[in-house]
Design a protein around this motif. Sequence first.
Motif, PDB file in Angstrom:
ATOM      1  N   SER A 125      35.256  31.556  39.094  1.00  0.00           N
ATOM      2  CA  SER A 125      35.206  30.125  38.786  1.00  0.00           C
ATOM      3  C   SER A 125      36.370  29.711  37.885  1.00  0.00           C
ATOM      4  CB  SER A 125      33.871  29.743  38.155  1.00  0.00           C
ATOM      5  OG  SER A 125      33.756  30.267  36.853  1.00  0.00           O
ATOM      6  N   ILE A 126      36.776  30.594  36.995  1.00  0.00           N
ATOM      7  CA  ILE A 126      37.905  30.272  36.108  1.00  0.00           C
ATOM      8  C   ILE A 126      39.235  30.407  36.836  1.00  0.00           C
ATOM      9  CG2 ILE A 126      39.214  31.099  34.099  1.00  0.00           C
ATOM     10  CD1 ILE A 126      36.551  31.720  32.796  1.00  0.00           C
ATOM     11  N   LEU A 127      39.421  31.531  37.503  1.00  0.00           N
ATOM     12  CA  LEU A 127      40.711  31.808  38.136  1.00  0.00           C
ATOM     13  C   LEU A 127      40.965  30.958  39.374  1.00  0.00           C
ATOM     14  CD1 LEU A 127      40.810  35.692  37.730  1.00  0.00           C
ATOM     15  CD2 LEU A 127      41.923  33.951  36.309  1.00  0.00           C
ATOM     16  N   ASP A 132      48.036  31.340  43.191  1.00  0.00           N
ATOM     17  CA  ASP A 132      48.179  32.793  43.334  1.00  0.00           C
ATOM     18  C   ASP A 132      49.210  33.336  42.347  1.00  0.00           C
ATOM     19  OD1 ASP A 132      46.293  32.873  45.343  1.00  0.00           O
ATOM     20  OD2 ASP A 132      47.769  32.929  46.976  1.00  0.00           O
ATOM     21  N   GLU A 133      50.310  32.617  42.201  1.00  0.00           N
ATOM     22  CA  GLU A 133      51.359  33.055  41.281  1.00  0.00           C
ATOM     23  C   GLU A 133      50.864  33.023  39.834  1.00  0.00           C
ATOM     24  OE1 GLU A 133      55.790  31.763  39.725  1.00  0.00           O
ATOM     25  OE2 GLU A 133      55.171  31.101  41.720  1.00  0.00           O
ATOM     26  N   SER A 136      48.592  35.962  39.223  1.00  0.00           N
ATOM     27  CA  SER A 136      49.390  37.184  39.077  1.00  0.00           C
ATOM     28  C   SER A 136      50.032  37.250  37.703  1.00  0.00           C
ATOM     29  CB  SER A 136      50.475  37.257  40.152  1.00  0.00           C
ATOM     30  OG  SER A 136      49.900  37.410  41.416  1.00  0.00           O
ATOM     31  N   GLN A 137      50.555  36.130  37.241  1.00  0.00           N
ATOM     32  CA  GLN A 137      51.167  36.090  35.907  1.00  0.00           C
ATOM     33  C   GLN A 137      50.121  36.362  34.825  1.00  0.00           C
ATOM     34  OE1 GLN A 137      52.889  32.176  35.761  1.00  0.00           O
ATOM     35  NE2 GLN A 137      54.771  32.790  36.812  1.00  0.00           N
ATOM     36  N   TYR A 138      48.968  35.758  34.966  1.00  0.00           N
ATOM     37  CA  TYR A 138      47.892  35.946  33.995  1.00  0.00           C
ATOM     38  C   TYR A 138      47.509  37.425  33.922  1.00  0.00           C
ATOM     39  CZ  TYR A 138      43.279  35.820  31.874  1.00  0.00           C
ATOM     40  OH  TYR A 138      42.195  36.066  31.081  1.00  0.00           O
ATOM     41  N   ILE A 139      47.283  38.042  35.082  1.00  0.00           N
ATOM     42  CA  ILE A 139      46.902  39.452  35.130  1.00  0.00           C
ATOM     43  C   ILE A 139      48.004  40.311  34.519  1.00  0.00           C
ATOM     44  CG2 ILE A 139      46.376  41.411  36.642  1.00  0.00           C
ATOM     45  CD1 ILE A 139      44.119  39.333  36.524  1.00  0.00           C
TER      46      ILE A 139
END
Length: 151
Positions: A125-127, A132-133, A136-139
């Motif tokens: 729900s948050i992500l 998508d980019e 990926s940056q967050y991860i």
Amino acid sequence: MTQYNKENVKEQLESIDQIKEALVKYRNTVIGEKYDLLPYHLTPTKETILKTVYDKESCIVSDITKVLGLSPGAITIVLNQLEDEQLVTRIYKKKNRRSVWIELTEKGKDVVGTLQQTRTDFWLSILSHLTDEERSQYIHIMQKLSKTLSE
């Protein structure tokens, strides 16, 4: 490392605090509703123990102490509560009776399944609000911070 002036750092820290508070509030609302349906009082420590035992299928107290960084005595107290709630069971192996193995009961496995689904729903729900980019940056950033904290 890039040098920051104190005012920029102060503003960034305030932003981080606001994000953290919003995440905790949202987590407590979303996850709290699901947890209220469970007939157990789950604390973060209990959750971590249940997940650790689930991941390892069977483990000894020292495996749990390594994950949580708590004393064996503190872990034993929580394990007693989890055992009283019939979520874990202690197994004494014949070869080494000094080592007590911890395993999940069927109820414990069901609770972990609920916890995992709730956690997945929460993060989806948050992500879902990120591209998508951005995800990926967050991860990538979180992995980098995690690596820094473990060193």
